[in-house]
Design an enzyme around this catalytic site. Sequence first.
Site, mmCIF file in Angstrom:
data_model
loop_
_atom_site.group_PDB
_atom_site.id
_atom_site.type_symbol
_atom_site.label_atom_id
_atom_site.label_comp_id
_atom_site.label_asym_id
_atom_site.label_seq_id
_atom_site.Cartn_x
_atom_site.Cartn_y
_atom_site.Cartn_z
ATOM 1 N N CYS A 131 12.923 -5.923 3.810
ATOM 2 C CA CYS A 131 12.994 -6.681 2.560
ATOM 3 C C CYS A 131 14.247 -7.574 2.613
ATOM 4 C CB CYS A 131 12.983 -5.699 1.390
ATOM 5 S SG CYS A 131 12.938 -6.398 -0.256
ATOM 6 N N ASP A 187 1.412 -10.152 1.483
ATOM 7 C CA ASP A 187 2.748 -10.157 0.887
ATOM 8 C C ASP A 187 2.974 -11.464 0.129
ATOM 9 O OD1 ASP A 187 5.453 -10.159 0.280
ATOM 10 O OD2 ASP A 187 6.097 -9.505 2.265
ATOM 11 N N HIS A 219 4.076 -6.463 0.672
ATOM 12 C CA HIS A 219 5.517 -6.336 0.823
ATOM 13 C C HIS A 219 5.908 -4.856 0.701
ATOM 14 C CE1 HIS A 219 9.449 -8.262 0.954
ATOM 15 N NE2 HIS A 219 9.864 -7.353 0.091
#
Length: 248
Positions: A131, A187, A219
Amino acid sequence: MVLEICREVTIIPAREPGLGVDLQGYLARPRAAGSYPVIVVLQEVFGVNDHIRDLCDRLAGCGYMAIAPALFQRTAPGFVVGYSAEELALGRQHKDLTKADQLLADIQAAIAFAQKQPNAKAGAVGCIGFCFGGHVAYLAATLPQVAVTAAFYGAGITTFCPGGGEPTVTRTSQIHGKLWFFAGLADPLIPIDQLDRLEAALVTHGRNFRIFRYRDADHGFFCDRRSSYHPAAAADAWEKVQTLFQDL
């Protein structure tokens, strides 16, 4: 075989005046004598939480010295939150206060600290991030010490850089070693056109890289504590990460 490990919360001393601060960190390493390569583990916006610590433990069990520096030390020492929308927003606030030069100084401090530990292998190191940490891992790949990098769903690499300035992708020519990027095609934070631009930059600059695209993964697909966890994609990515780090 999984090695027996030891782990600790520790303090990583600052290295660069004006940029560095003492950082809280989490260190995991094999218990047995040996020479173990250093891997820097870079957090999501949720802090050095159980997911990041568990990953450090897994890496240590595979024969690495894993160190996770607290990247929000300047604005939120000891920061750890859960995965609610409110906690995500708070994490993003602290992410927006980071700066690339400070992040790189902190990573260098983590490398120096880890390599001073008993049984740490000298020389090149690896890096893995998720991330926000996936974006920071792309930055870290520009450091001369970093030979291999696994960047998981790092958003915004083609659109911004922590602290401002040209997007992080403009530093692609400075990447020294091997970089593998892992992305889910479901994502929303990394649109396909951004992923394609990232790949084009790596090709243009002749970097040693691979991009793995997981069709149904969202994600955060690697984190088994998030609703977006995708077991098949996570298992495949973990196998690839272990292959990548064998270069150290």
